[in-house]
Motif scaffolding. Sequence first.
Motif, PDB file in Angstrom:
ATOM      1  N   THR A 170       0.775  -1.237  -0.102  1.00  0.00           N
ATOM      2  CA  THR A 170      -0.310  -0.059  -0.192  1.00  0.00           C
ATOM      3  C   THR A 170       0.736   1.211   0.176  1.00  0.00           C
ATOM      4  O   THR A 170       0.344   2.497   0.009  1.00  0.00           O
ATOM      5  N   GLY A 171       2.191   1.163  -0.026  1.00  0.00           N
ATOM      6  CA  GLY A 171       3.063   1.915   0.487  1.00  0.00           C
ATOM      7  C   GLY A 171       2.975   2.685   2.448  1.00  0.00           C
ATOM      8  O   GLY A 171       3.907   3.700   2.181  1.00  0.00           O
ATOM      9  N   LYS A 172       2.023   2.280   2.522  1.00  0.00           N
ATOM     10  CA  LYS A 172       2.300   2.891   4.105  1.00  0.00           C
ATOM     11  C   LYS A 172       3.055   1.645   4.860  1.00  0.00           C
ATOM     12  O   LYS A 172       2.945   0.404   4.510  1.00  0.00           O
ATOM     13  N   THR A 173       3.216   2.439   5.782  1.00  0.00           N
ATOM     14  CA  THR A 173       4.278   1.121   6.547  1.00  0.00           C
ATOM     15  C   THR A 173       4.009   1.363   8.318  1.00  0.00           C
ATOM     16  O   THR A 173       3.927   2.599   8.587  1.00  0.00           O
ATOM     17  N   ALA A 174       3.922   0.828   8.986  1.00  0.00           N
ATOM     18  CA  ALA A 174       3.679   0.546  10.677  1.00  0.00           C
ATOM     19  C   ALA A 174       4.815   1.687  10.554  1.00  0.00           C
ATOM     20  O   ALA A 174       6.269   1.148   9.932  1.00  0.00           O
ATOM     21  N   SER A 175       4.664   2.581  11.851  1.00  0.00           N
ATOM     22  CA  SER A 175       6.228   3.107  12.301  1.00  0.00           C
ATOM     23  C   SER A 175       6.892   2.517  13.188  1.00  0.00           C
ATOM     24  O   SER A 175       6.196   1.223  13.515  1.00  0.00           O
ATOM     25  N   PRO A 176       8.075   2.919  12.815  1.00  0.00           N
ATOM     26  CA  PRO A 176       9.129   1.932  13.996  1.00  0.00           C
ATOM     27  C   PRO A 176       8.732   1.671  15.076  1.00  0.00           C
ATOM     28  O   PRO A 176       9.295   0.557  15.507  1.00  0.00           O
ATOM     29  N   GLU A 177       8.029   3.000  15.890  1.00  0.00           N
ATOM     30  CA  GLU A 177       7.819   2.315  17.047  1.00  0.00           C
ATOM     31  C   GLU A 177       5.533   1.551  17.366  1.00  0.00           C
ATOM     32  O   GLU A 177       6.038   0.568  18.037  1.00  0.00           O
ATOM     33  N   VAL A 209       8.534  -2.482   3.507  1.00  0.00           N
ATOM     34  CA  VAL A 209      10.433  -1.585   3.854  1.00  0.00           C
ATOM     35  C   VAL A 209      10.622  -0.993   3.070  1.00  0.00           C
ATOM     36  O   VAL A 209      10.607  -1.842   1.834  1.00  0.00           O
ATOM     37  N   ASN A 210      11.278  -0.475   2.713  1.00  0.00           N
ATOM     38  CA  ASN A 210      11.955  -0.331   1.287  1.00  0.00           C
ATOM     39  C   ASN A 210      13.360   0.917   2.206  1.00  0.00           C
ATOM     40  O   ASN A 210      14.062   0.260   2.882  1.00  0.00           O
ATOM     41  N   ALA A 211      14.544   0.985   0.556  1.00  0.00           N
ATOM     42  CA  ALA A 211      15.636   1.464   1.328  1.00  0.00           C
ATOM     43  C   ALA A 211      15.737   2.394   1.578  1.00  0.00           C
ATOM     44  O   ALA A 211      16.432   2.945   2.481  1.00  0.00           O
ATOM     45  N   ALA A 212      14.574   3.361   1.808  1.00  0.00           N
ATOM     46  CA  ALA A 212      14.038   5.061   3.527  1.00  0.00           C
ATOM     47  C   ALA A 212      14.581   4.584   4.066  1.00  0.00           C
ATOM     48  O   ALA A 212      14.550   5.699   5.120  1.00  0.00           O
ATOM     49  N   ASN A 213      13.537   3.974   4.783  1.00  0.00           N
ATOM     50  CA  ASN A 213      12.838   3.476   5.698  1.00  0.00           C
ATOM     51  C   ASN A 213      13.621   2.297   6.560  1.00  0.00           C
ATOM     52  O   ASN A 213      13.352   2.104   7.563  1.00  0.00           O
ATOM     53  N   ALA A 214      14.013   1.674   6.202  1.00  0.00           N
ATOM     54  CA  ALA A 214      14.767  -0.095   6.638  1.00  0.00           C
ATOM     55  C   ALA A 214      16.199   0.646   7.690  1.00  0.00           C
ATOM     56  O   ALA A 214      15.307   0.379   8.891  1.00  0.00           O
ATOM     57  N   LYS A 215      16.742   1.438   7.535  1.00  0.00           N
ATOM     58  CA  LYS A 215      17.008   1.995   9.179  1.00  0.00           C
ATOM     59  C   LYS A 215      17.028   1.843  10.336  1.00  0.00           C
ATOM     60  O   LYS A 215      17.392   1.646  11.314  1.00  0.00           O
ATOM     61  N   ASP A 237      17.587  -1.148  -4.456  1.00  0.00           N
ATOM     62  CA  ASP A 237      16.875  -1.060  -3.349  1.00  0.00           C
ATOM     63  C   ASP A 237      17.244  -1.650  -2.390  1.00  0.00           C
ATOM     64  O   ASP A 237      17.644  -2.098  -0.805  1.00  0.00           O
ATOM     65  N   PHE A 238      17.243  -3.376  -2.714  1.00  0.00           N
ATOM     66  CA  PHE A 238      17.263  -4.214  -1.817  1.00  0.00           C
ATOM     67  C   PHE A 238      18.785  -4.412  -1.757  1.00  0.00           C
ATOM     68  O   PHE A 238      19.047  -4.732   0.012  1.00  0.00           O
ATOM     69  N   THR A 239      19.548  -3.870  -1.601  1.00  0.00           N
ATOM     70  CA  THR A 239      21.586  -3.950  -1.033  1.00  0.00           C
ATOM     71  C   THR A 239      21.480  -3.424   0.168  1.00  0.00           C
ATOM     72  O   THR A 239      21.810  -3.422   0.917  1.00  0.00           O
ATOM     73  N   THR A 240      20.887  -2.281  -0.735  1.00  0.00           N
ATOM     74  CA  THR A 240      20.735  -1.336   0.723  1.00  0.00           C
ATOM     75  C   THR A 240      20.211  -1.432   2.182  1.00  0.00           C
ATOM     76  O   THR A 240      20.276  -1.352   2.735  1.00  0.00           O
ATOM     77  N   ILE A 241      19.059  -2.138   1.724  1.00  0.00           N
ATOM     78  CA  ILE A 241      18.166  -2.812   2.528  1.00  0.00           C
ATOM     79  C   ILE A 241      18.472  -3.905   3.541  1.00  0.00           C
ATOM     80  O   ILE A 241      19.274  -3.723   5.036  1.00  0.00           O
ATOM     81  N   CYS A 242      19.875  -5.313   2.702  1.00  0.00           N
ATOM     82  CA  CYS A 242      20.663  -5.979   3.429  1.00  0.00           C
ATOM     83  C   CYS A 242      22.338  -5.198   3.962  1.00  0.00           C
ATOM     84  O   CYS A 242      22.206  -4.977   6.235  1.00  0.00           O
ATOM     85  N   GLN A 243      22.459  -3.876   3.461  1.00  0.00           N
ATOM     86  CA  GLN A 243      23.800  -3.329   4.319  1.00  0.00           C
ATOM     87  C   GLN A 243      22.768  -2.206   5.592  1.00  0.00           C
ATOM     88  O   GLN A 243      23.620  -2.560   6.488  1.00  0.00           O
ATOM     89  N   ALA A 244      21.176  -1.954   5.198  1.00  0.00           N
ATOM     90  CA  ALA A 244      20.615  -1.428   6.852  1.00  0.00           C
ATOM     91  C   ALA A 244      20.646  -1.997   7.914  1.00  0.00           C
ATOM     92  O   ALA A 244      20.959  -1.695   8.856  1.00  0.00           O
ATOM     93  N   ALA A 245      20.156  -3.721   7.214  1.00  0.00           N
ATOM     94  CA  ALA A 245      20.639  -4.348   8.188  1.00  0.00           C
ATOM     95  C   ALA A 245      21.657  -5.062   8.937  1.00  0.00           C
ATOM     96  O   ALA A 245      21.551  -5.277  10.670  1.00  0.00           O
TER      97      ALA A 245
END
Length: 246
Positions: A170-177, A209-215, A237-245
Amino acid sequence: MTNSKRRPFVAGNWKMNGSNELVDSFSLKLASNPAVDVVICPPAVYLSKFSHAEFDIGAQNASEFASGAHTGEISLGMISEAGCKYVILGHSERREGHAESNEIVARKVKAAIAAGLTPIICVGEPLEVRESGNVFAFVKAQLDAVANECGADYIKNSVIAYEPIWAIGTGKTASPEQAQEVHAFIRKELAALDTQAAASVRLLYGGSVNAANAKELFAKPDIDGGLIGGASLKIEDFTTICQAAS
Protein backbone atom coordinates in the motif's frame (compact mmCIF):
# COMPACT_ATOMS: atom_id res chain seq x y z
CA MET A 1 21.42 -2.02 13.73
CA THR A 2 19.65 -5.17 14.93
CA ASN A 3 20.31 -6.92 18.23
CA SER A 4 23.93 -8.08 18.28
CA LYS A 5 22.91 -11.43 19.78
CA ARG A 6 20.85 -12.34 16.73
CA ARG A 7 22.23 -12.49 13.21
CA PRO A 8 20.26 -10.11 10.93
CA PHE A 9 18.00 -11.71 8.33
CA VAL A 10 16.58 -10.21 5.14
CA ALA A 11 14.29 -12.14 2.81
CA GLY A 12 13.00 -10.94 -0.53
CA ASN A 13 9.52 -12.13 -1.50
CA TRP A 14 9.17 -11.67 -5.24
CA LYS A 15 5.52 -12.79 -5.14
CA MET A 16 4.22 -13.47 -8.68
CA ASN A 17 6.94 -11.40 -10.31
CA GLY A 18 10.22 -12.18 -12.01
CA SER A 19 11.78 -13.36 -15.22
CA ASN A 20 14.85 -15.24 -16.40
CA GLU A 21 16.52 -11.86 -16.87
CA LEU A 22 15.84 -10.80 -13.28
CA VAL A 23 17.07 -14.16 -11.97
CA ASP A 24 20.30 -13.79 -13.94
CA SER A 25 20.78 -10.23 -12.70
CA PHE A 26 20.40 -11.18 -9.04
CA SER A 27 22.53 -14.30 -9.43
CA LEU A 28 25.38 -12.26 -10.87
CA LYS A 29 25.10 -8.96 -9.03
CA LEU A 30 23.70 -9.62 -5.53
CA ALA A 31 26.80 -10.15 -3.46
CA SER A 32 26.80 -12.13 -0.26
CA ASN A 33 26.83 -10.10 2.93
CA PRO A 34 28.95 -11.71 5.66
CA ALA A 35 26.97 -9.93 8.38
CA VAL A 36 23.44 -10.79 7.19
CA ASP A 37 21.52 -13.93 6.21
CA VAL A 38 20.06 -13.07 2.81
CA VAL A 39 17.29 -15.12 1.18
CA ILE A 40 15.49 -14.65 -2.13
CA CYS A 41 12.05 -16.24 -2.53
CA PRO A 42 11.12 -16.23 -6.23
CA PRO A 43 8.20 -17.98 -7.92
CA ALA A 44 8.72 -21.74 -7.76
CA VAL A 45 9.56 -22.10 -11.45
CA TYR A 46 12.74 -20.06 -10.90
CA LEU A 47 14.02 -21.80 -7.77
CA SER A 48 16.42 -24.19 -9.48
CA LYS A 49 17.91 -21.35 -11.54
CA PHE A 50 19.52 -19.93 -8.39
CA SER A 51 21.61 -23.02 -7.69
CA HIS A 52 24.93 -21.18 -7.99
CA ALA A 53 23.94 -17.94 -6.23
CA GLU A 54 25.85 -16.59 -3.23
CA PHE A 55 22.67 -16.29 -1.16
CA ASP A 56 20.06 -18.75 0.07
CA ILE A 57 16.71 -19.33 -1.60
CA GLY A 58 13.26 -20.00 -0.24
CA ALA A 59 9.84 -20.90 -1.60
CA GLN A 60 6.81 -18.65 -1.21
CA ASN A 61 4.49 -21.45 -0.15
CA ALA A 62 4.20 -25.24 -0.01
CA SER A 63 1.58 -27.90 0.50
CA GLU A 64 1.14 -29.55 3.86
CA PHE A 65 0.92 -32.88 2.01
CA ALA A 66 3.95 -34.91 0.93
CA SER A 67 2.45 -36.08 -2.38
CA GLY A 68 -0.78 -37.08 -4.04
CA ALA A 69 -3.71 -35.72 -6.00
CA HIS A 70 -3.21 -32.03 -5.24
CA THR A 71 -3.10 -30.43 -8.67
CA GLY A 72 -1.08 -27.23 -8.80
CA GLU A 73 0.51 -27.73 -5.37
CA ILE A 74 4.21 -28.18 -4.62
CA SER A 75 5.51 -30.34 -1.79
CA LEU A 76 8.15 -29.45 0.76
CA GLY A 77 10.28 -32.30 -0.53
CA MET A 78 10.19 -30.82 -4.02
CA ILE A 79 11.28 -27.38 -2.92
CA SER A 80 14.02 -28.92 -0.81
CA GLU A 81 15.31 -30.75 -3.88
CA ALA A 82 15.25 -27.42 -5.73
CA GLY A 83 17.81 -26.11 -3.24
CA CYS A 84 15.58 -24.29 -0.76
CA LYS A 85 16.48 -23.86 2.88
CA TYR A 86 13.47 -21.70 3.70
CA VAL A 87 9.76 -21.48 2.95
CA ILE A 88 7.34 -18.59 3.59
CA LEU A 89 4.18 -19.86 5.27
CA GLY A 90 1.03 -18.03 6.29
CA HIS A 91 1.59 -14.92 4.20
CA SER A 92 -1.50 -12.73 4.41
CA GLU A 93 -2.07 -13.12 0.67
CA ARG A 94 -2.33 -16.89 1.22
CA ARG A 95 -4.50 -16.51 4.31
CA GLU A 96 -6.90 -14.05 2.68
CA GLY A 97 -6.81 -15.03 -1.00
CA HIS A 98 -6.56 -18.80 -0.56
CA ALA A 99 -8.52 -19.32 2.66
CA GLU A 100 -5.58 -20.64 4.66
CA SER A 101 -6.71 -20.75 8.27
CA ASN A 102 -4.45 -20.53 11.31
CA GLU A 103 -4.75 -24.31 11.59
CA ILE A 104 -3.72 -24.96 7.98
CA VAL A 105 -0.71 -22.67 8.41
CA ALA A 106 0.22 -24.51 11.61
CA ARG A 107 0.13 -27.89 9.86
CA LYS A 108 2.34 -26.52 7.11
CA VAL A 109 4.84 -25.25 9.69
CA LYS A 110 4.97 -28.69 11.30
CA ALA A 111 5.52 -30.38 7.94
CA ALA A 112 8.23 -27.87 6.94
CA ILE A 113 10.23 -28.44 10.10
CA ALA A 114 9.89 -32.21 9.70
CA ALA A 115 11.24 -31.83 6.14
CA GLY A 116 14.32 -29.98 7.40
CA LEU A 117 13.26 -26.57 6.11
CA THR A 118 13.09 -23.34 8.10
CA PRO A 119 9.63 -21.78 7.88
CA ILE A 120 9.30 -18.01 7.73
CA ILE A 121 5.98 -17.78 9.57
CA CYS A 122 3.92 -14.69 8.76
CA VAL A 123 1.54 -13.14 11.25
CA GLY A 124 -0.24 -9.80 11.23
CA GLU A 125 -3.55 -7.97 11.38
CA PRO A 126 -5.88 -6.29 8.86
CA LEU A 127 -6.80 -2.63 9.19
CA GLU A 128 -10.10 -3.23 10.98
CA VAL A 129 -8.33 -5.19 13.71
CA ARG A 130 -5.70 -2.46 14.09
CA GLU A 131 -8.42 0.20 14.38
CA SER A 132 -10.43 -1.85 16.89
CA GLY A 133 -7.43 -2.20 19.18
CA ASN A 134 -7.35 -6.00 19.02
CA VAL A 135 -3.93 -6.42 17.40
CA PHE A 136 -2.36 -8.45 20.20
CA ALA A 137 -5.26 -10.90 20.48
CA PHE A 138 -5.30 -11.41 16.70
CA VAL A 139 -1.56 -12.09 16.48
CA LYS A 140 -1.65 -14.27 19.59
CA ALA A 141 -4.28 -16.51 17.98
CA GLN A 142 -2.01 -16.98 14.96
CA LEU A 143 0.95 -17.88 17.17
CA ASP A 144 -1.11 -20.12 19.46
CA ALA A 145 -2.29 -22.21 16.51
CA VAL A 146 1.31 -23.01 15.61
CA ALA A 147 2.24 -23.77 19.22
CA ASN A 148 -0.78 -26.06 19.61
CA GLU A 149 0.21 -28.03 16.51
CA CYS A 150 3.99 -28.04 16.88
CA GLY A 151 4.77 -27.46 20.54
CA ALA A 152 7.35 -24.99 21.80
CA ASP A 153 10.16 -26.52 19.76
CA TYR A 154 8.96 -24.72 16.64
CA ILE A 155 10.40 -21.46 17.95
CA LYS A 156 14.03 -22.56 17.64
CA ASN A 157 13.42 -23.87 14.12
CA SER A 158 11.62 -20.88 12.62
CA VAL A 159 11.83 -17.25 11.58
CA ILE A 160 8.76 -15.14 12.30
CA ALA A 161 7.66 -12.18 10.21
CA TYR A 162 5.20 -9.58 11.46
CA GLU A 163 3.37 -8.07 8.51
CA PRO A 164 0.49 -5.69 9.21
CA ILE A 165 -1.82 -6.43 6.30
CA TRP A 166 -2.79 -2.78 5.95
CA ALA A 167 0.86 -1.95 5.17
CA ILE A 168 1.53 -4.57 2.48
CA GLY A 169 1.80 -3.18 -1.02
CA THR A 170 0.00 0.00 0.00
CA GLY A 171 2.99 2.25 0.42
CA LYS A 172 1.97 2.66 4.05
CA THR A 173 4.17 1.28 6.78
CA ALA A 174 3.84 0.91 10.50
CA SER A 175 5.92 3.46 12.34
CA PRO A 176 9.10 2.00 13.84
CA GLU A 177 7.42 2.37 17.23
CA GLN A 178 4.28 0.50 16.12
CA ALA A 179 6.35 -2.27 14.60
CA GLN A 180 8.57 -2.58 17.67
CA GLU A 181 5.54 -2.76 19.94
CA VAL A 182 4.19 -5.83 18.14
CA HIS A 183 7.62 -7.44 17.79
CA ALA A 184 8.16 -7.06 21.53
CA PHE A 185 4.74 -8.61 22.15
CA ILE A 186 5.58 -11.57 19.89
CA ARG A 187 8.87 -12.18 21.67
CA LYS A 188 7.11 -12.01 25.04
CA GLU A 189 4.51 -14.55 23.91
CA LEU A 190 7.22 -16.90 22.65
CA ALA A 191 9.16 -16.48 25.89
CA ALA A 192 6.19 -17.91 27.78
CA LEU A 193 6.90 -21.16 25.93
CA ASP A 194 10.71 -21.11 25.80
CA THR A 195 12.67 -18.17 27.17
CA GLN A 196 15.98 -19.09 25.54
CA ALA A 197 14.50 -19.81 22.12
CA ALA A 198 12.48 -16.59 22.21
CA ALA A 199 15.63 -14.57 22.86
CA SER A 200 17.36 -16.04 19.81
CA VAL A 201 14.56 -16.34 17.23
CA ARG A 202 14.75 -13.79 14.42
CA LEU A 203 11.70 -11.55 14.09
CA LEU A 204 11.28 -9.74 10.78
CA TYR A 205 9.14 -6.78 9.83
CA GLY A 206 7.25 -7.02 6.55
CA GLY A 207 5.13 -4.11 5.38
CA SER A 208 6.38 -1.78 2.65
CA VAL A 209 10.00 -1.85 3.84
CA ASN A 210 12.15 0.11 1.41
CA ALA A 211 15.63 1.57 1.06
CA ALA A 212 14.54 4.79 2.78
CA ASN A 213 12.90 3.40 5.93
CA ALA A 214 14.81 0.15 6.52
CA LYS A 215 17.56 1.57 8.71
CA GLU A 216 15.14 3.21 11.15
CA LEU A 217 12.98 0.07 11.38
CA PHE A 218 15.94 -2.27 11.85
CA ALA A 219 17.33 -0.07 14.64
CA LYS A 220 14.56 -1.24 16.95
CA PRO A 221 15.71 -3.85 19.48
CA ASP A 222 13.27 -6.63 18.54
CA ILE A 223 13.34 -6.15 14.75
CA ASP A 224 16.02 -8.42 13.32
CA GLY A 225 15.51 -7.74 9.63
CA GLY A 226 12.77 -7.68 7.05
CA LEU A 227 10.54 -9.65 4.72
CA ILE A 228 10.74 -7.41 1.67
CA GLY A 229 8.16 -7.26 -1.11
CA GLY A 230 8.37 -4.79 -3.99
CA ALA A 231 11.79 -3.44 -3.07
CA SER A 232 13.26 -6.94 -3.38
CA LEU A 233 12.76 -6.75 -7.16
CA LYS A 234 15.23 -3.86 -7.44
CA ILE A 235 18.75 -5.04 -6.77
CA GLU A 236 20.07 -1.61 -5.73
CA ASP A 237 17.24 -1.08 -3.23
CA PHE A 238 17.48 -4.61 -1.90
CA THR A 239 21.22 -4.26 -1.44
CA THR A 240 20.70 -1.04 0.51
CA ILE A 241 18.15 -2.79 2.75
CA CYS A 242 20.59 -5.64 3.41
CA GLN A 243 23.28 -3.11 4.33
CA ALA A 244 20.85 -1.40 6.69
CA ALA A 245 20.33 -4.71 8.49
CA SER A 246 24.05 -5.17 9.01
